[in-house]
Design an enzyme around this catalytic site. Sequence first.
Site, PDB file in Angstrom:
ATOM      1  CG  PHE A   2      -1.921  -1.045   1.306  1.00  0.00           C
ATOM      2  CD1 PHE A   2      -3.198  -0.835   0.800  1.00  0.00           C
ATOM      3  CD2 PHE A   2      -1.620  -2.281   1.860  1.00  0.00           C
ATOM      4  CE1 PHE A   2      -4.160  -1.835   0.841  1.00  0.00           C
ATOM      5  CE2 PHE A   2      -2.573  -3.298   1.908  1.00  0.00           C
ATOM      6  CZ  PHE A   2      -3.848  -3.071   1.397  1.00  0.00           C
ATOM      7  CG  ASP A   3       0.610   5.966  -1.435  1.00  0.00           C
ATOM      8  OD1 ASP A   3       1.760   6.322  -1.124  1.00  0.00           O
ATOM      9  OD2 ASP A   3      -0.344   6.761  -1.547  1.00  0.00           O
ATOM     10  CB  ALA A   4       1.574   5.976   3.619  1.00  0.00           C
ATOM     11  CG  ASP A   6      -3.381   8.547  -3.544  1.00  0.00           C
ATOM     12  OD1 ASP A   6      -3.471   9.776  -3.696  1.00  0.00           O
ATOM     13  OD2 ASP A   6      -2.375   8.005  -3.048  1.00  0.00           O
TER      14      ASP A   6
END
Length: 224
Positions: free
Chosen positions: A8-10, A176
Amino acid sequence: MKYDWILFDADETLFHFDALKGMQLMFERKGVNFTEQDFHQYQQVNKPLWVDYQNGNITAEELKHIRFIGWAEKLGTTTAELNTAFLEAMADICTLLPGAKELMDALNGKAKLGIITNGFTELQAIRLERTGMTHYFDQVVISEEVGVAKPDAGIFLHAMERMGNPSKERVLMVGDNPHSDILGGLNFGIETCWLNVHQHERPEGINAHYEVQSLHELRSILLA
């Protein structure tokens, strides 16, 4: 489960990142009224710096320094002090995106979870801790520490080595930002999921394997 690892990106993937709110809190603590106009001016400097950082043209240190030069001069302090104050304020206002905790609970034990972020080290651990998310993640890979940022293949390579070099077909990158998260993942040869909460138009030539509007939707896909 199709994947052994989900990365995951944060910012704006797991955590809300409301920079305006963070700046206002930081300056309020310094007795300064920070307006939306001030923020607009700050972003005119800050936004291109992030593009330069992602493209490998400047370092994390340079980004942190340049974005606060004007304010440091105005307030008679250092850019380092302002950066720390800003990241502390961001940690204080941090909240999870809807469905983040539920998604982690649902995936826990079914796949290994990791984070690959271009965000800064100072913020990551404290934010995971405060939101009760630390224990879900086997790896947290931070561009500032690796020396390259997404979309550079180097940060994905570094993550894969730390993960024990799993098969690329069994890894999914969720984020995102189509340019850093999705294009980075695609170019590296792993499957990707674009979290497109605000229903932005898809940039030409960047085709994620999945596109979802929420983490709830992603949970349904992964656990189908």
